[in-house]
Design a protein around this motif. Structure first.
Motif, PDB file in Angstrom:
ATOM      1  N   LEU A   1       0.783  -0.976   0.183  1.00  0.00           N
ATOM      2  CA  LEU A   1       0.218  -0.056  -0.397  1.00  0.00           C
ATOM      3  C   LEU A   1       0.802   1.021   0.080  1.00  0.00           C
ATOM      4  CD1 LEU A   1      -3.127   0.605   2.788  1.00  0.00           C
ATOM      5  CD2 LEU A   1      -1.494   2.159   1.644  1.00  0.00           C
ATOM      6  N   VAL A   2       1.971   1.451   0.863  1.00  0.00           N
ATOM      7  CA  VAL A   2       3.200   2.229   0.656  1.00  0.00           C
ATOM      8  C   VAL A   2       3.470   2.862  -0.465  1.00  0.00           C
ATOM      9  CG1 VAL A   2       5.085   3.271   1.672  1.00  0.00           C
ATOM     10  CG2 VAL A   2       2.835   2.989   3.260  1.00  0.00           C
ATOM     11  N   HIS A   3       4.160   1.427  -0.861  1.00  0.00           N
ATOM     12  CA  HIS A   3       4.651   1.741  -2.016  1.00  0.00           C
ATOM     13  C   HIS A   3       3.784   2.547  -3.426  1.00  0.00           C
ATOM     14  CE1 HIS A   3       6.741   0.529  -6.255  1.00  0.00           C
ATOM     15  NE2 HIS A   3       7.597   0.336  -5.519  1.00  0.00           N
ATOM     16  N   GLU A   4       3.032   2.530  -3.383  1.00  0.00           N
ATOM     17  CA  GLU A   4       1.502   2.605  -4.057  1.00  0.00           C
ATOM     18  C   GLU A   4       1.214   4.581  -3.755  1.00  0.00           C
ATOM     19  OE1 GLU A   4      -2.702   1.888  -6.452  1.00  0.00           O
ATOM     20  OE2 GLU A   4      -1.696  -0.360  -5.433  1.00  0.00           O
ATOM     21  N   ALA A   5       1.473   4.188  -2.813  1.00  0.00           N
ATOM     22  CA  ALA A   5       1.175   5.593  -1.793  1.00  0.00           C
ATOM     23  C   ALA A   5       2.198   6.735  -2.453  1.00  0.00           C
ATOM     24  CB  ALA A   5       0.422   5.804  -0.606  1.00  0.00           C
ATOM     25  N   ALA A   6       3.392   6.004  -1.805  1.00  0.00           N
ATOM     26  CA  ALA A   6       4.800   6.941  -2.365  1.00  0.00           C
ATOM     27  C   ALA A   6       4.880   6.837  -4.175  1.00  0.00           C
ATOM     28  CB  ALA A   6       6.000   5.816  -1.556  1.00  0.00           C
ATOM     29  N   PHE A   7       4.491   5.742  -4.546  1.00  0.00           N
ATOM     30  CA  PHE A   7       5.505   5.745  -5.900  1.00  0.00           C
ATOM     31  C   PHE A   7       4.134   5.815  -7.031  1.00  0.00           C
ATOM     32  CE2 PHE A   7       8.887   4.198  -4.210  1.00  0.00           C
ATOM     33  CZ  PHE A   7       9.651   5.337  -4.219  1.00  0.00           C
ATOM     34  N   PRO A   8       3.210   6.491  -7.520  1.00  0.00           N
ATOM     35  CA  PRO A   8       1.896   6.998  -8.058  1.00  0.00           C
ATOM     36  C   PRO A   8       1.869   6.317  -9.139  1.00  0.00           C
ATOM     37  CG  PRO A   8       2.270   8.651  -7.381  1.00  0.00           C
ATOM     38  CD  PRO A   8       3.748   7.891  -7.282  1.00  0.00           C
ATOM     39  N   PRO A   9       1.396   4.991  -9.754  1.00  0.00           N
ATOM     40  CA  PRO A   9       1.392   4.513 -10.906  1.00  0.00           C
ATOM     41  C   PRO A   9       1.629   5.080 -12.212  1.00  0.00           C
ATOM     42  CG  PRO A   9      -0.765   3.602  -9.587  1.00  0.00           C
ATOM     43  CD  PRO A   9       0.036   4.948  -9.182  1.00  0.00           C
ATOM     44  N   ALA A  10       1.282   6.493 -12.205  1.00  0.00           N
ATOM     45  CA  ALA A  10       0.901   8.059 -13.166  1.00  0.00           C
ATOM     46  C   ALA A  10       2.157   8.118 -13.308  1.00  0.00           C
ATOM     47  CB  ALA A  10       0.592   8.520 -13.016  1.00  0.00           C
TER      48      ALA A  10
ATOM     49  N   ASP B   1      11.812  -3.948   4.277  1.00  0.00           N
ATOM     50  CA  ASP B   1      10.474  -5.016   3.709  1.00  0.00           C
ATOM     51  C   ASP B   1      10.831  -5.546   2.649  1.00  0.00           C
ATOM     52  OD1 ASP B   1       9.654  -4.037   6.456  1.00  0.00           O
ATOM     53  OD2 ASP B   1       7.747  -2.863   5.427  1.00  0.00           O
ATOM     54  N   MET B   2      10.970  -4.925   1.644  1.00  0.00           N
ATOM     55  CA  MET B   2      11.449  -5.319   0.327  1.00  0.00           C
ATOM     56  C   MET B   2      12.067  -6.623   0.211  1.00  0.00           C
ATOM     57  SD  MET B   2      10.351  -1.936  -1.840  1.00  0.00           S
ATOM     58  CE  MET B   2      11.219  -3.393  -3.575  1.00  0.00           C
ATOM     59  N   GLY B   3      13.640  -6.139   1.340  1.00  0.00           N
ATOM     60  CA  GLY B   3      14.526  -6.742   1.009  1.00  0.00           C
ATOM     61  C   GLY B   3      14.334  -8.412   2.227  1.00  0.00           C
ATOM     62  N   ALA B   4      13.355  -8.370   3.062  1.00  0.00           N
ATOM     63  CA  ALA B   4      12.915  -9.807   4.056  1.00  0.00           C
ATOM     64  C   ALA B   4      11.593 -10.356   3.096  1.00  0.00           C
ATOM     65  CB  ALA B   4      12.505  -9.016   5.494  1.00  0.00           C
ATOM     66  N   ASP B   5      11.352  -9.927   1.904  1.00  0.00           N
ATOM     67  CA  ASP B   5      10.062 -10.203   1.453  1.00  0.00           C
ATOM     68  C   ASP B   5      10.495 -10.596  -0.685  1.00  0.00           C
ATOM     69  OD1 ASP B   5       7.489 -10.709  -0.255  1.00  0.00           O
ATOM     70  OD2 ASP B   5       6.346 -10.157   1.947  1.00  0.00           O
ATOM     71  N   ALA B   6      11.095 -11.412  -0.901  1.00  0.00           N
ATOM     72  CA  ALA B   6      11.133 -11.194  -2.511  1.00  0.00           C
ATOM     73  C   ALA B   6       9.627 -11.498  -2.864  1.00  0.00           C
ATOM     74  CB  ALA B   6      11.767 -12.568  -3.012  1.00  0.00           C
ATOM     75  N   GLU B   7       8.681 -12.090  -2.679  1.00  0.00           N
ATOM     76  CA  GLU B   7       7.577 -11.651  -3.525  1.00  0.00           C
ATOM     77  C   GLU B   7       6.838 -10.288  -3.753  1.00  0.00           C
ATOM     78  OE1 GLU B   7       4.342 -14.460  -2.531  1.00  0.00           O
ATOM     79  OE2 GLU B   7       5.902 -15.892  -2.963  1.00  0.00           O
ATOM     80  N   LEU B   8       7.700  -9.868  -2.516  1.00  0.00           N
ATOM     81  CA  LEU B   8       6.912  -8.250  -2.625  1.00  0.00           C
ATOM     82  C   LEU B   8       7.694  -7.584  -3.448  1.00  0.00           C
ATOM     83  CD1 LEU B   8       5.463  -5.683  -1.155  1.00  0.00           C
ATOM     84  CD2 LEU B   8       7.337  -5.534   0.407  1.00  0.00           C
ATOM     85  N   ALA B   9       9.021  -7.469  -3.305  1.00  0.00           N
ATOM     86  CA  ALA B   9       9.928  -6.610  -4.323  1.00  0.00           C
ATOM     87  C   ALA B   9       9.476  -7.498  -5.479  1.00  0.00           C
ATOM     88  CB  ALA B   9      11.098  -7.368  -4.201  1.00  0.00           C
ATOM     89  N   THR B  10       9.082  -8.351  -5.843  1.00  0.00           N
ATOM     90  CA  THR B  10       9.075  -8.474  -7.318  1.00  0.00           C
ATOM     91  C   THR B  10       7.738  -7.942  -8.139  1.00  0.00           C
ATOM     92  OG1 THR B  10       9.442 -11.212  -7.327  1.00  0.00           O
ATOM     93  CG2 THR B  10       8.261 -10.673  -9.361  1.00  0.00           C
ATOM     94  N   ARG B  11       5.929  -8.158  -7.191  1.00  0.00           N
ATOM     95  CA  ARG B  11       4.949  -6.909  -7.528  1.00  0.00           C
ATOM     96  C   ARG B  11       5.608  -5.511  -7.636  1.00  0.00           C
ATOM     97  NH1 ARG B  11       3.368 -10.628  -2.953  1.00  0.00           N
ATOM     98  NH2 ARG B  11       3.104  -8.982  -1.630  1.00  0.00           N
ATOM     99  N   VAL B  12       6.548  -4.842  -6.742  1.00  0.00           N
ATOM    100  CA  VAL B  12       6.612  -3.511  -6.661  1.00  0.00           C
ATOM    101  C   VAL B  12       7.302  -3.401  -7.571  1.00  0.00           C
ATOM    102  CG1 VAL B  12       8.346  -1.899  -5.435  1.00  0.00           C
ATOM    103  CG2 VAL B  12       6.515  -2.961  -4.064  1.00  0.00           C
ATOM    104  N   HIS B  13       8.923  -4.194  -8.059  1.00  0.00           N
ATOM    105  CA  HIS B  13       9.409  -3.818 -10.054  1.00  0.00           C
ATOM    106  C   HIS B  13       8.749  -4.220 -10.351  1.00  0.00           C
ATOM    107  CE1 HIS B  13      12.973  -5.660  -7.297  1.00  0.00           C
ATOM    108  NE2 HIS B  13      12.768  -4.458  -6.795  1.00  0.00           N
ATOM    109  N   GLY B  14       7.475  -4.983 -10.502  1.00  0.00           N
ATOM    110  CA  GLY B  14       6.763  -4.987 -11.543  1.00  0.00           C
ATOM    111  C   GLY B  14       5.862  -3.688 -12.102  1.00  0.00           C
ATOM    112  N   ARG B  15       5.561  -3.132 -10.714  1.00  0.00           N
ATOM    113  CA  ARG B  15       4.708  -2.156 -11.201  1.00  0.00           C
ATOM    114  C   ARG B  15       5.112  -0.026 -11.815  1.00  0.00           C
ATOM    115  NH1 ARG B  15       3.637   1.249  -6.604  1.00  0.00           N
ATOM    116  NH2 ARG B  15       1.647   2.454  -7.759  1.00  0.00           N
ATOM    117  N   PHE B  16       7.196  -0.381 -12.585  1.00  0.00           N
ATOM    118  CA  PHE B  16       7.709   0.225 -13.238  1.00  0.00           C
ATOM    119  C   PHE B  16       8.046  -0.211 -14.238  1.00  0.00           C
ATOM    120  CE2 PHE B  16       8.940   1.748  -8.428  1.00  0.00           C
ATOM    121  CZ  PHE B  16       8.970   3.069  -8.312  1.00  0.00           C
ATOM    122  N   ALA B  17       7.472  -1.018 -14.545  1.00  0.00           N
ATOM    123  CA  ALA B  17       7.838  -1.968 -15.706  1.00  0.00           C
ATOM    124  C   ALA B  17       7.672  -0.861 -17.100  1.00  0.00           C
ATOM    125  CB  ALA B  17       6.993  -3.809 -15.743  1.00  0.00           C
TER     126      ALA B  17
END
Length: 197
Positions: A66-75, A115-131
């Motif tokens: 949630l915080v990632h989306e708030a801090a790094f808007p999809p736009a 948090d991303m360093g401790a959760d590989a699946e989260l990191a993958t989802r977060v990185h995907g938002r910058f694709a």
């Protein structure tokens, strides 16, 4: 018992209420700046957004996402290319600077990285938002290689790391740093020196 607006919107076959998404993201952004990442809770976000924790977890897996989306808007997107690699790289540096220098991102960054360093699946989802943005950089570099503007051995991923990583590290080392136009010009010069023939 009557359903609240969020429960009704989340019923099977009905679209999600975008107003709740926006209210939650706004609340998360405000609270990040007010209390910081470590003290931020899903309950506080739900209360500020006037919704429920259930509504939050229906949309996001947890606080980090949630915080990632708030801090790094999809736009977040890159401006159209100009045909001039120097101008385009400068524009990329400005986007990275503006993204990481916002008060919300400054407040979120240290906790998100942990948090991303401790959760590989989260990191993958977060990185995907910058694709999309990463793909735009790759496309621009392919064009620049084809036109002879940059060396053929330039790797788009490394260029992204230089530009985004520089802004991120600067703010991690000095959270109060001002990434001004001089910083942009210096980073642009470094990036250009690394890619041009």
């Amino acid at each position: 018992m009557a359903k609240n607006a969020d429960e009704a919107a989340a019923a099977p076959g009905r679209p999600r209420d975008g107003r709740i998404d926006a209210a939650v993201l706004d609340a998360a952004a405000e609270l990040l700046v007010d209390v910081g990442y470590s003290r931020l809770t899903m309950a506080a976000i739900a209360e500020r957004a006037q919704t429920t924790k259930t509504a939050l977890y229906r949309r996001w897996s947890g606080k980090p996402e949630l915080v990632h989306e708030a801090a790094f808007p999809p736009a977040t997107t890159l401006p159209p290319t100009t045909g001039d690699i120097a101008a385009d790289i400068r524009a990329m540096v400005v986007v990275a600077r503006d993204l990481f220098a916002s008060p919300v991102t400054r407040a979120a960054l240290p906790g998100l990285i942990a948090d991303m360093g401790a959760d590989a699946e989260l990191a993958t989802r977060v990185h995907g938002r910058f694709a999309e943005a990463f793909g735009a950089v790759h496309t621009r570099l392919v064009e620049a290689v084809d036109s002879g503007e940059v060396r053929t051995d330039v790797d788009a991923d490394r260029l992204i790391e230089v530009m985004g990583g520089a802004a991120m590290l600067r703010l991690l080392l000095d959270p109060d740093a001002v990434l001004d136009d001089d910083w942009v010009e210096q980073m642009t010069a470094i990036a250009l020196h690394g890619v041009q023939r």
